[in-house]
Design an enzyme around this catalytic site. Structure first.
Site, PDB file in Angstrom:
ATOM      1  N   ASP A 103     -63.799 -14.714 -64.554  1.00  0.00           N
ATOM      2  CA  ASP A 103     -64.177 -13.619 -66.112  1.00  0.00           C
ATOM      3  C   ASP A 103     -65.501 -13.633 -65.988  1.00  0.00           C
ATOM      4  O   ASP A 103     -66.271 -12.822 -67.590  1.00  0.00           O
ATOM      5  CB  ASP A 103     -63.654 -13.662 -67.066  1.00  0.00           C
ATOM      6  CG  ASP A 103     -64.004 -15.309 -67.753  1.00  0.00           C
ATOM      7  OD1 ASP A 103     -65.279 -16.249 -66.895  1.00  0.00           O
ATOM      8  OD2 ASP A 103     -63.048 -16.876 -68.396  1.00  0.00           O
ATOM      9  N   GLU A 125     -58.173 -17.237 -60.146  1.00  0.00           N
ATOM     10  CA  GLU A 125     -58.045 -17.906 -61.763  1.00  0.00           C
ATOM     11  C   GLU A 125     -57.693 -16.604 -62.463  1.00  0.00           C
ATOM     12  O   GLU A 125     -58.027 -16.792 -63.314  1.00  0.00           O
ATOM     13  CB  GLU A 125     -59.123 -18.712 -62.433  1.00  0.00           C
ATOM     14  CG  GLU A 125     -59.281 -19.362 -63.088  1.00  0.00           C
ATOM     15  CD  GLU A 125     -60.829 -19.752 -63.616  1.00  0.00           C
ATOM     16  OE1 GLU A 125     -60.903 -18.959 -64.452  1.00  0.00           O
ATOM     17  OE2 GLU A 125     -60.815 -21.095 -63.338  1.00  0.00           O
ATOM     18  N   GLU A 139     -65.257 -12.799 -71.973  1.00  0.00           N
ATOM     19  CA  GLU A 139     -64.726 -12.975 -71.231  1.00  0.00           C
ATOM     20  C   GLU A 139     -63.423 -12.443 -71.260  1.00  0.00           C
ATOM     21  O   GLU A 139     -62.591 -12.385 -70.145  1.00  0.00           O
ATOM     22  CB  GLU A 139     -64.766 -14.875 -70.842  1.00  0.00           C
ATOM     23  CG  GLU A 139     -65.991 -15.027 -70.517  1.00  0.00           C
ATOM     24  CD  GLU A 139     -67.291 -15.100 -70.970  1.00  0.00           C
ATOM     25  OE1 GLU A 139     -66.970 -14.697 -72.406  1.00  0.00           O
ATOM     26  OE2 GLU A 139     -68.325 -15.207 -70.475  1.00  0.00           O
ATOM     27  N   HIS A 220     -73.101 -23.807 -73.486  1.00  0.00           N
ATOM     28  CA  HIS A 220     -73.343 -22.223 -73.358  1.00  0.00           C
ATOM     29  C   HIS A 220     -72.868 -20.903 -74.128  1.00  0.00           C
ATOM     30  O   HIS A 220     -73.670 -19.899 -73.665  1.00  0.00           O
ATOM     31  CB  HIS A 220     -73.771 -22.107 -71.804  1.00  0.00           C
ATOM     32  CG  HIS A 220     -72.428 -22.379 -71.436  1.00  0.00           C
ATOM     33  ND1 HIS A 220     -72.248 -20.810 -71.083  1.00  0.00           N
ATOM     34  CD2 HIS A 220     -71.640 -22.731 -70.794  1.00  0.00           C
ATOM     35  CE1 HIS A 220     -70.916 -20.732 -70.222  1.00  0.00           C
ATOM     36  NE2 HIS A 220     -70.657 -22.681 -70.567  1.00  0.00           N
ATOM     37  N   ARG A 222     -71.751 -17.821 -75.287  1.00  0.00           N
ATOM     38  CA  ARG A 222     -72.610 -16.218 -75.347  1.00  0.00           C
ATOM     39  C   ARG A 222     -71.819 -15.906 -77.396  1.00  0.00           C
ATOM     40  O   ARG A 222     -72.975 -16.048 -78.214  1.00  0.00           O
ATOM     41  CB  ARG A 222     -72.065 -15.474 -75.379  1.00  0.00           C
ATOM     42  CG  ARG A 222     -72.906 -15.122 -74.319  1.00  0.00           C
ATOM     43  CD  ARG A 222     -73.085 -13.339 -73.863  1.00  0.00           C
ATOM     44  NE  ARG A 222     -74.021 -13.888 -71.971  1.00  0.00           N
ATOM     45  CZ  ARG A 222     -75.124 -12.554 -71.901  1.00  0.00           C
ATOM     46  NH1 ARG A 222     -75.346 -12.146 -73.016  1.00  0.00           N
ATOM     47  NH2 ARG A 222     -75.663 -12.523 -70.810  1.00  0.00           N
ATOM     48  N   HIS A 252     -77.963 -25.613 -70.342  1.00  0.00           N
ATOM     49  CA  HIS A 252     -78.267 -24.886 -69.483  1.00  0.00           C
ATOM     50  C   HIS A 252     -79.360 -23.666 -68.925  1.00  0.00           C
ATOM     51  O   HIS A 252     -79.622 -24.179 -70.556  1.00  0.00           O
ATOM     52  CB  HIS A 252     -76.425 -24.137 -69.936  1.00  0.00           C
ATOM     53  CG  HIS A 252     -75.966 -22.794 -69.826  1.00  0.00           C
ATOM     54  ND1 HIS A 252     -76.632 -21.358 -69.595  1.00  0.00           N
ATOM     55  CD2 HIS A 252     -75.241 -22.502 -68.980  1.00  0.00           C
ATOM     56  CE1 HIS A 252     -76.008 -20.710 -68.319  1.00  0.00           C
ATOM     57  NE2 HIS A 252     -74.867 -21.127 -68.530  1.00  0.00           N
TER      58      HIS A 252
END
Ligand code: UD1
Ligand code: UDP
Length: 381
Positions: A103, A125, A139, A220, A222, A252
């Site tokens: 994604d 996936e 995503e 990590h 967003r 990260h």
């Protein structure tokens, strides 16, 4: 790169970030064994160092490396650059099929660039859904875009296959394969048993912390930038106040994450903020920890397979299988809830034991071969 002039169909696997590389290296390997097709890999290097860290532990040398990462890239500029870069590369190669995973911006742009050229797309996936377009962001929408374009949907579980059916994806386009992350995990565990991959620094850290309960941390996302990450950092700071625990946090490389975590946790003796670990060493951390605190997608799949409880620092998850199995719990980014659940796991043995059971709803380690079978059959028949 010179692509062989041959009548064999060309399959291009496109990836760019750490998790895509981990989840696709077994697929690239499986495709490379099929002599009926030309197996071509193209990396966007949406992540540079974290992608290379994965490539270094595999035998994969990308045929195309677009080297597109920029520091602190915005979604707009990243998407524009990756779409144009992949489009140009597909024009050069002229493949019969494109494979993308998951994604990310790379996966979404890979599918879109292929669609613009009417090249069929395989989605590894497929069918993960949170049904909230802002969690995970971006995503959830990336996955839906890829799902609209793909004609081969490799669903890791029956749950993800059911989500695709609900969206009227034709049954003959869906294959339930397991998640390729389990292929990667099992191969890595097996390799680690044959050869000691433990980094000297990590070994020294484990020795220094022996006697303490290790909590592994990654963060990590967003959608957590701002208040979410600040709350997570405050919870970690309080947790690190206990003498009987130590946090190991491979941070990260996203500068937005590093700034907040350095401010909140820098200098605390019970918190080891370290550089991202290569995959075998991260698996060693999973193995050594008492439990994981994470907002990662992949870690939610790996930890249950190793019998490690996971507190998921997200409000929703597109991977409900771990929660259903009782090995994962959603704690969001609420400081008090994170601490409450962490203290339960640390102080309540029965509570801990109920979550710490090896459970692997995500696959049997054969997903990549199943995927390569379907791709090969569709190209040679
Ligand atoms: C990306 C994916 C996310 C995935 C995550 C895995 C998108 C929109 N997001 O998020 O789905 O969960 O990767 O980690 O595709 N950076 C480096 N070196 C690296 C990697 C990152 O310096 O090796 C820094 C750069 O400043 C870069 C920034 O991190 O601009 C953000 O990278 P980016 O790929 O845009 O987003 P992630 O938050 O990593
Ligand atoms: N991982 C790793 N080193 C680290 C942290 C994570 O190899 O220091 C692996 C982890 O085992 C998992 C993947 O990276 O397979 C998860 O990547 P990330 O959390 O960046 O992305 P997400 O899964 O959330 O998309």
């Amino acid at each position: 790169m010179e692509i062989r002039k041959s009548s064999q169909p060309k399959v291009v696997t496109i990836f760019g970030t750490r998790p895509e590389a981990i989840k696709l290296f077994p697929v690239v390997r499986a495709l490379s064994k099929r002599s009926s097709l030309q197996n071509i890999s193209c990396v966007t290097a949406q992540h540079r160092q974290m992608l290379d860290q994965v490539l270094d532990i595999t035998d994969i040398v990308p045929d195309y490396d677009l080297d597109l990462m920029r520091a602190d890239q915005s979604l707009d500029e990243l998407t524009g650059r990756v779409l144009a870069g992949i489009g140009q590369t597909l024009d050069e190669i002229g493949p019969q099929r494109v494979v993308v995973q998951g994604d990310t911006a790379t996966a979404m742009c890979g599918a879109l660039a292929a669609y613009y050229r009417k090249i069929p797309v395989s989605h590894v996936e497929a069918g993960l859904r949170s049904y909230n377009i802002y969690h995970p962001w971006p995503e959830e929408v990336n996955r839906k875009i890829i799902g609209t374009i793909a004609d081969q949907h490799f669903a890791p579980t029956e749950t993800s296959a059911a989500a695709l059916r609900k969206e009227n994806v034709p049954e003959d386009q869906i294959s339930v394969t397991g998640n390729t992350v389990i292929d990667a995990l099992l191969a890595t565990v097996q390799k680690s048993q044959e050869k000691d991959f433990l980094d000297a620094d990590l070994k020294a850290l484990f020795e220094r912390l022996s006697g303490k309960k290790i909590i592994g941390v990654t963060s990590h996302r967003r959608e957590n930038f701002g208040d979410g990450l600040t709350n997570i950092a405050a919870a970690l700071r309080e947790l690190a106040g206990r003498d009987d625990v130590a946090l190991i946090f491979p941070v990260h490389l996203n500068p937005n994450v590093r700034a907040i975590m350095n401010d909140a946790l820098g200098g605390l003796s019970n918190v080891a903020m370290i550089e991202p670990l290569d995959y075998p060493n991260f698996v060693a951390l999973l193995d050594a920890c008492t439990f994981m605190l994470t907002d990662s997608g992949g870690v939610q799949e790996e930890a249950p397979a190793l019998g490690k409880p996971v507190l998921v620092m997200r409000d929703t998850t597109e991977r409900p299988e771990g929660v259903a199995a009782g090995t994962a719990k959603l704690v969001g980014t609420d400081k008090d809830l994170i601490l409450k659940e962490a203290y339960e796991l640390l102080d309540n043995e029965r509570y801990y034991d109920a979550m710490a059971k090896a459970h692997n709803p995500f696959g049997d380690g054969q997903a990549s071969e199943r995927i390569a079978d379907v791709i090969e059959q569709s190209l040679v028949s």
